[in-house]
Write a protein that holds these residues in place. Sequence first.
Motif, PDB file in Angstrom:
ATOM      1  N   GLU A   1       0.817  -1.221   0.000  1.00 37.41           N
ATOM      2  CA  GLU A   1       0.000   0.000   0.000  1.00 37.41           C
ATOM      3  C   GLU A   1       0.842   1.258   0.000  1.00 37.41           C
ATOM      4  OE1 GLU A   1       0.017  -2.130   2.456  1.00 37.41           O
ATOM      5  OE2 GLU A   1      -1.837  -3.288   2.311  1.00 37.41           O
TER       6      GLU A   1
ATOM      7  N   GLY B   1      -9.882  -8.187   7.675  1.00 35.23           N
ATOM      8  CA  GLY B   1      -8.635  -8.423   8.386  1.00 35.23           C
ATOM      9  C   GLY B   1      -7.472  -7.787   7.666  1.00 35.23           C
TER      10      GLY B   1
ATOM     11  N   ILE C   1      -7.393  -3.949   7.987  1.00 39.93           N
ATOM     12  CA  ILE C   1      -6.840  -3.414   9.237  1.00 39.93           C
ATOM     13  C   ILE C   1      -5.325  -3.307   9.148  1.00 39.93           C
ATOM     14  CG2 ILE C   1      -6.538  -3.916  11.673  1.00 39.93           C
ATOM     15  CD1 ILE C   1      -9.389  -5.281  11.416  1.00 39.93           C
ATOM     16  N   GLY C   2      -4.685  -4.350   8.582  1.00 42.28           N
ATOM     17  CA  GLY C   2      -3.241  -4.275   8.385  1.00 42.28           C
ATOM     18  C   GLY C   2      -2.881  -3.116   7.472  1.00 42.28           C
TER      19      GLY C   2
ATOM     20  N   VAL D   1      -2.864   0.368   9.161  1.00 42.21           N
ATOM     21  CA  VAL D   1      -1.676   0.731   9.938  1.00 42.21           C
ATOM     22  C   VAL D   1      -0.695   1.473   9.040  1.00 42.21           C
ATOM     23  CG1 VAL D   1       0.250  -0.149  11.298  1.00 42.21           C
ATOM     24  CG2 VAL D   1      -1.962  -1.272  11.424  1.00 42.21           C
ATOM     25  N   VAL D   2      -0.499   0.928   7.830  1.00 38.17           N
ATOM     26  CA  VAL D   2       0.469   1.515   6.905  1.00 38.17           C
ATOM     27  C   VAL D   2      -0.021   2.855   6.370  1.00 38.17           C
ATOM     28  CG1 VAL D   2       1.697   1.142   4.752  1.00 38.17           C
ATOM     29  CG2 VAL D   2       1.253  -0.770   6.277  1.00 38.17           C
TER      30      VAL D   2
ATOM     31  N   THR E   1      -0.058   5.737   8.805  1.00 35.00           N
ATOM     32  CA  THR E   1       1.283   6.257   9.057  1.00 35.00           C
ATOM     33  C   THR E   1       1.726   7.136   7.896  1.00 35.00           C
ATOM     34  OG1 THR E   1       1.729   4.166  10.132  1.00 35.00           O
ATOM     35  CG2 THR E   1       3.609   5.569   9.706  1.00 35.00           C
TER      36      THR E   1
ATOM     37  N   ILE F   1      -2.071   2.058  17.220  1.00 33.65           N
ATOM     38  CA  ILE F   1      -1.367   0.829  17.595  1.00 33.65           C
ATOM     39  C   ILE F   1       0.123   0.963  17.317  1.00 33.65           C
ATOM     40  CG2 ILE F   1      -1.087  -1.589  16.911  1.00 33.65           C
ATOM     41  CD1 ILE F   1      -4.077  -1.715  16.579  1.00 33.65           C
ATOM     42  N   PHE F   2       0.427   1.539  16.157  1.00 33.33           N
ATOM     43  CA  PHE F   2       1.821   1.732  15.763  1.00 33.33           C
ATOM     44  C   PHE F   2       2.570   2.588  16.799  1.00 33.33           C
ATOM     45  CE2 PHE F   2       4.824   4.371  13.224  1.00 33.33           C
ATOM     46  CZ  PHE F   2       5.704   3.361  12.884  1.00 33.33           C
TER      47      PHE F   2
ATOM     48  N   ILE G   1      -5.691  -3.342  19.969  1.00 34.95           N
ATOM     49  CA  ILE G   1      -5.759  -4.625  19.268  1.00 34.95           C
ATOM     50  C   ILE G   1      -7.045  -5.370  19.601  1.00 34.95           C
ATOM     51  CG2 ILE G   1      -4.653  -6.875  19.064  1.00 34.95           C
ATOM     52  CD1 ILE G   1      -2.006  -5.497  19.127  1.00 34.95           C
TER      53      ILE G   1
ATOM     54  N   ILE H   1      -9.753  -3.939  17.511  1.00 30.16           N
ATOM     55  CA  ILE H   1      -9.673  -4.461  16.147  1.00 30.16           C
ATOM     56  C   ILE H   1     -10.269  -5.863  16.082  1.00 30.16           C
ATOM     57  CG2 ILE H   1      -7.994  -5.482  14.583  1.00 30.16           C
ATOM     58  CD1 ILE H   1      -6.392  -3.027  14.756  1.00 30.16           C
TER      59      ILE H   1
ATOM     60  N   TYR I   1     -13.361  -7.024  13.770  1.00 29.42           N
ATOM     61  CA  TYR I   1     -13.215  -8.152  12.868  1.00 29.42           C
ATOM     62  C   TYR I   1     -14.343  -9.161  13.068  1.00 29.42           C
ATOM     63  CZ  TYR I   1     -10.938 -12.005  10.444  1.00 29.42           C
ATOM     64  OH  TYR I   1     -10.656 -13.024   9.586  1.00 29.42           O
TER      65      TYR I   1
END
Lengths: 294, 296
Positions: free
Chosen positions: B123, B227, B230-231, B234-235, B238, B249-250, B265, B268, B272
């Motif tokens: 991403e 799922g 959500i990952g 994070v990217v 940021t 979370i990061f 978490i 999340i 989910y």
Amino acid sequence: MSATDSPPLPAVPDAVAQRSPWGEVLHTLLRSPTFLTGLGILLFWVICALLGEHFVPYDPLDADIINTLAPPSADHWFGTDQLGRDVFSRVIVGSRDILTVAPLATILATIAGTALGLVIGYFRGIVDDIVSRVLEAFMAIPVVIIALLAIVALGTSKITVIVVIGLSFAPIIARTVRSAVLAERELDYVAAAKLRHEGALHTMFVEILPNVIPPILVETTVRLGYAIFAVATLSFMGFGIQPPSPDWGLSISSNYGMIGGGFWWTVLFDALAIASLVIGVNLVADGVHGAFND
Amino acid sequence: MVFLGGQVLPGNVGRAILGPFADQRAVDALNHSLGVDRPLLVQYGTWIWNFLHGDMGTSYIFRAPVAPFVIDALGNSLKLALIAFVLVVPIGILGGVIAALNLNRPLDRIISLGGLSVTVLPEFVTGIILILIFGVWLRWLPIAAAWPKGAGFFTQIYYLILPSLPLFLVLFGYIARMARSGMIEALDSDYTRTAVLKGLPWRTVIWRHVLRNALLPTITVIATQTGYLIGGLVVIETLFRYQGIGSLIFTAARGKDFPMLEAGILTIGIVYAVATLVADFLYSVLNPRIRLGAEQ
């Protein structure tokens, strides 16, 4: 998977029967434009990783304070970054770390996943039930999150990244191997091995394993693409490869803050490099998948 | 499980907050006031009990209750995810349907190959390239998802378009591919042939017979992508400096702010689970063969 992994039914002369399935796969691969394009891209980056530092015009780590953030020119084809380092040299040599970490993680995932898949596929029953549920739970958590936690706990190093990615991909490979083993274990040669009183380990690794190699190979090439994805992402987040490596994800993470100032050359080429490598590996995976499934 | 993960992470909490030069007595005192020197089981019991009562604990770093941070961040992330979803679901399905109706023609090749290539890219790579194109060169869209305070609904959306595009691209490939294969299967089926042979107009066949059957597997795929999403958040958060649950979370993970990390978490995890439940429900509503409940 269809014709290659089951024992040939018609009576074929031995020499042909032993060589032809793999020869056929190779033949298909070498005529597949998808596979060849991907292989070309991949080989280009592998050569850059191995020999890049000998032919790049500048040392990728050499700062040149007078020439910081210079736009692309004849001297610096891709410009220079905020420390005056040559972006072209950094992009070429930047392939090295990711091409070490990602394949090692994939190999770890393949070994761990294959062993696990063989065991749960072979024994089935309660072992399979318990392990499979645990694996499913693992697969539900995004890799980035697992990696984040593990790396906070263990500290950042290439080894940590390899182990984290390797272990979080292992369940996926285990699942593939398991379903292949479930089909194999009903075949006559497995029954024959049991009648000979071969041990479970021998049956799994000597009898069954060679016959489930094709799906493992396909899954491994696919995972390599995801491993590169994951390594690049972790490096970008600051949890992967560490400075002063010229790694692509890392370079983007240290330069994208200035993107608003118009210094596009400090990130664009790294982004394109990651893109080309990921697409190259996926083309190879696509080709391998096609060759084994036709 | 989340709680254990947080506890396994080594590092003395008091030491992490006060820094390496703090007096050992001060560290001990802080550890005691935060309650981290109590036995694990006691901490776990208290944590679950409080979480169920809406108390998510106190952040080690901000020295304030975690809940408002988590709820704000979750709201922000949902906005971003929602925009990505609202864009990608119809467009992805449309793309897949068009590809299937033009099977093996150039249009199908373009959609399938294009979708596949953008799906496999990280991403942040697509994000960077999109920022360069739309934010730096064309200057159409803002490059950070930080709108002025008190911005209206549409301004917020305007700021969120660019961050949602990388998520859109990754999901597009998956959804289009599922919709395409679902369509191909449905077009090839006996009921489609029957519908055509009994003289229904092509349009009616597609709308009434093919689409309904083709889209069922697609819905399942969309749900399983939560799922992944959500990952991805994070990217993306940021990259675009957006105050969402991913960046929460990061930041918490970097600062060893365990209550924040655990609450984030666990939240999340709940999202989910809810998404999976909603998908099951939708599936049963759309599929006449699986009707849950007492309808007999």
